[in-house]
Design an enzyme around this catalytic site. Structure first.
Site, short mmCIF file in Angstrom:
data_model
loop_
_atom_site.label_atom_id
_atom_site.label_comp_id
_atom_site.label_asym_id
_atom_site.label_seq_id
_atom_site.Cartn_x
_atom_site.Cartn_y
_atom_site.Cartn_z
N GLY A 130 0.75 -1.25 0.00
CA GLY A 130 0.00 0.00 0.00
C GLY A 130 0.78 1.30 0.00
O GLY A 130 0.18 2.36 0.15
N GLY A 131 2.10 1.27 -0.20
CA GLY A 131 2.87 2.52 -0.22
C GLY A 131 2.33 3.48 -1.28
O GLY A 131 2.15 4.67 -1.01
N LYS A 132 2.06 2.95 -2.47
CA LYS A 132 1.59 3.83 -3.54
C LYS A 132 0.14 4.25 -3.31
O LYS A 132 -0.27 5.34 -3.69
CB LYS A 132 1.76 3.15 -4.90
CG LYS A 132 3.23 2.92 -5.23
CD LYS A 132 3.45 2.39 -6.60
CE LYS A 132 4.91 2.02 -6.80
NZ LYS A 132 5.33 0.85 -5.99
N ASP A 147 -6.03 -6.16 -4.60
CA ASP A 147 -4.87 -7.06 -4.58
C ASP A 147 -5.40 -8.48 -4.48
O ASP A 147 -6.42 -8.74 -3.85
CB ASP A 147 -3.93 -6.76 -3.41
CG ASP A 147 -2.52 -7.30 -3.65
OD1 ASP A 147 -1.64 -6.53 -4.07
OD2 ASP A 147 -2.32 -8.52 -3.45
N ARG A 203 -1.85 -9.85 2.30
CA ARG A 203 -1.21 -8.56 2.02
C ARG A 203 -2.23 -7.43 2.10
O ARG A 203 -1.90 -6.32 2.52
CB ARG A 203 -0.52 -8.61 0.64
CG ARG A 203 0.77 -9.44 0.69
CD ARG A 203 1.34 -9.70 -0.68
NE ARG A 203 1.87 -8.52 -1.33
CZ ARG A 203 3.13 -8.10 -1.26
NH1 ARG A 203 4.00 -8.77 -0.52
NH2 ARG A 203 3.54 -7.03 -1.91
N ASP A 227 -8.57 -11.29 -8.82
CA ASP A 227 -7.46 -11.49 -9.73
C ASP A 227 -7.51 -10.33 -10.73
O ASP A 227 -8.46 -10.20 -11.51
CB ASP A 227 -7.62 -12.84 -10.46
CG ASP A 227 -6.41 -13.13 -11.33
OD1 ASP A 227 -5.73 -12.17 -11.76
OD2 ASP A 227 -6.13 -14.31 -11.56
N GLY A 228 -6.49 -9.47 -10.66
CA GLY A 228 -6.48 -8.26 -11.49
C GLY A 228 -6.62 -8.57 -12.97
O GLY A 228 -7.06 -7.72 -13.74
N ASP A 264 0.96 -1.78 -10.79
CA ASP A 264 2.28 -1.95 -10.15
C ASP A 264 2.45 -3.46 -9.91
O ASP A 264 2.11 -3.97 -8.85
CB ASP A 264 2.29 -1.17 -8.83
CG ASP A 264 3.64 -1.18 -8.15
OD1 ASP A 264 4.66 -1.08 -8.87
OD2 ASP A 264 3.70 -1.31 -6.92
N CYS A 278 9.67 -3.06 -9.86
CA CYS A 278 10.92 -2.73 -9.16
C CYS A 278 12.02 -3.69 -9.62
O CYS A 278 12.75 -4.23 -8.80
CB CYS A 278 10.72 -2.71 -7.65
SG CYS A 278 9.95 -4.17 -6.98
N1 SAM Z 1 1.68 -1.32 -5.20
C1 SAM Z 1 2.21 -1.95 -4.01
C2 SAM Z 1 2.82 -0.89 -3.12
O1 SAM Z 1 3.18 0.19 -3.59
O2 SAM Z 1 2.94 -1.15 -1.91
C3 SAM Z 1 3.18 -3.07 -4.32
C4 SAM Z 1 2.59 -4.11 -5.22
S1 SAM Z 1 3.58 -5.57 -5.34
C5 SAM Z 1 4.86 -5.04 -6.39
C6 SAM Z 1 2.61 -6.58 -6.39
C7 SAM Z 1 1.32 -7.04 -5.78
O3 SAM Z 1 0.59 -7.74 -6.79
C8 SAM Z 1 1.44 -8.04 -4.62
O4 SAM Z 1 0.86 -7.50 -3.47
C9 SAM Z 1 0.66 -9.27 -5.09
O5 SAM Z 1 -0.11 -9.85 -4.06
C10 SAM Z 1 -0.22 -8.68 -6.16
N2 SAM Z 1 -0.69 -9.64 -7.20
C11 SAM Z 1 -0.06 -10.72 -7.69
N3 SAM Z 1 -0.81 -11.30 -8.64
C12 SAM Z 1 -1.94 -10.56 -8.75
C13 SAM Z 1 -3.11 -10.66 -9.54
N4 SAM Z 1 -3.25 -11.64 -10.43
N5 SAM Z 1 -4.07 -9.74 -9.37
C14 SAM Z 1 -3.94 -8.75 -8.45
N6 SAM Z 1 -2.86 -8.61 -7.68
C15 SAM Z 1 -1.87 -9.50 -7.83
#
Ligand code: SAM
Length: 360
Positions: A161-163, A180, A185, A213-214, A231, A286
């Site tokens: 959640g930083g962003k 998410d 998380r 699921d995004g 992200d 990242c």
């Molecule tokens: N944006 C976040 C931040 O700034 O704190 C960091 C995001 S992290 C790089 C990627 C996130 O994508 C993880 O929390 C993971 O659980 C989520 N994720 C993985 N597969 C996904 C999917 N199919 N749909 C939605 N979220 C997914």
């Protein structure tokens, strides 16, 4: 039986070593002379930024941070000669219009080569924490998203959640949808928001938290949002060279790692579908990996056009990187997006971001 014996005697390399080997092969070629310095920087302590929480009483916090020598890199970027000369916050807000980036975000960093650390944030008189520590480069995708008054925004992969917190600092969003896939998380994200955002914001129903699921978002809410942040999960390079725990370079996770570019492409295409025509999508990671950065953007543009008849154009983030180049080390000559490369004097990143606009 022979197989078991072979497996038992096969040397087991730490995942961090496998990550470094992999990066030496791919990034050595990709980044050339920049790689040795990026490599050593990723193995050293990273630098943090303090994202000011403007839902708290900020006056004392700001003077405290300034007294310790930290400066708001957003304001510094705007005030740099050659960008738009500005000296105070009101003028900075006008500059945000000219340069087209999200308003209201203040992130304090120590100057280049200064490796001082921030103290943990303290709560104000209402118990709200004054700042959030994060990799300052991770603010750049949020700035590039160019959130404006009244926008509806989707944060597709939001946890921890930083962003999301940075998006809320704009005070401009009418409706923020935070998604998410991971429940655990998301729990962390909820806890963090409770520490930083006063209750009224929740009660106004302006933040909606979902766990989908995004990749399926395009089917659920097509052409809806003014702004979409994608992200994605990636090889999280800094973590991969430092920590064994939850390391995607473990042999048992090879298939998952190899499938990342496909997952990233599907998430970006879903983000493009979720944006309204004219809306902006920012893709970010990242990692330094071209396969997970530029190649994913190129593939998603193709899939969106050919399979969904969605037209998307790439926006130039050059001016944005230019004004922040006194704080971050950017890789030169990026065709698509911008890449912050870790450097010993500015040990932020890796962060890649690419700004896209849906045309139809
Ligand atoms: N944006 C976040 C931040 O700034 O704190 C960091 C995001 S992290 C790089 C990627 C996130 O994508 C993880 O929390 C993971 O659980 C989520 N994720 C993985 N597969 C996904 C999917 N199919 N749909 C939605 N979220 C997914």
């Amino acid at each position: 039986r022979v197989k078991t014996k072979w497996a038992a005697t096969f040397p087991s390399f730490p995942a961090t070593s496998l990550a470094l080997q992999n990066f030496d092969m791919s990034y050595g070629e990709q980044l050339g002379a920049l790689w040795p310095s990026a490599r050593i920087s990723m193995l050293c302590e990273q630098k943090y930024g303090a994202l000011l929480n403007n839902f708290s009483e900020t006056t004392g916090q700001v003077s405290d941070l300034q007294m310790k020598g930290a400066q708001d890199f957003v304001l510094c970027g705007i005030s740099t000669p050659g960008s738009v000369p500005r000296s105070d916050r009101a003028e900075a807000d006008q500059a945000e219009d000219v340069l087209k980036f999200s308003p209201g975000i203040q992130c304090f960093v120590f100057p280049k080569s200064d490796t001082s650390r921030f103290r943990p944030a303290r709560p104000d008189s209402s118990g709200v924490l004054g700042y959030y520590l994060l990799d300052a480069a991770s603010i750049l995708p949020v700035l590039a998203l160019d959130v404006q008054e009244g926008h509806s925004v989707l944060d597709l992969c939001a946890a921890p959640g930083g962003k999301t917190l940075a998006l809320l600092q704009t005070h401009a969003i009418k409706k923020l949808t935070v998604n998410d896939l991971s429940d655990s998380r998301l729990k962390r994200l909820r806890r963090m928001l409770q520490d930083y955002i006063p209750r009224e914001i929740w009660s106004e129903n302006r933040v909606d938290i979902t766990s989908c699921d995004g990749r399926t978002w395009g089917e659920m809410g097509r052409s809806t949002f003014d702004r979409v942040l994608v992200d994605v999960p990636c090889t999280t390079d800094r973590h991969s060279v430092l920590e064994e725990e939850n390391n995607i370079f473990k042999r048992s996770r090879t298939k998952e790692r190899q499938r990342l570019p496909l997952l990233q492409t599907q998430l970006l295409v879903a983000g493009m579908e979720a944006a309204r025509p004219g809306g902006v999508v920012v893709y970010s990671t990242c990692t330094l990996s071209q396969l997970q950065n530029e190649c994913v953007v190129e593939q998603a543009l193709r899939v969106a056009q050919e399979e969904l008849d969605i037209g998307v154009q790439v926006e130039d983030v050059g001016p944005l990187s230019h004004i922040f180049s006194t704080t971050f080390c950017f890789a030169p000559d990026r065709r698509l997006g911008a890449l912050v490369v870790p450097h010993l004097t500015a040990n932020f990143g890796p962060t890649y971001f690419c700004k896209l606009q849906r045309v139809h």
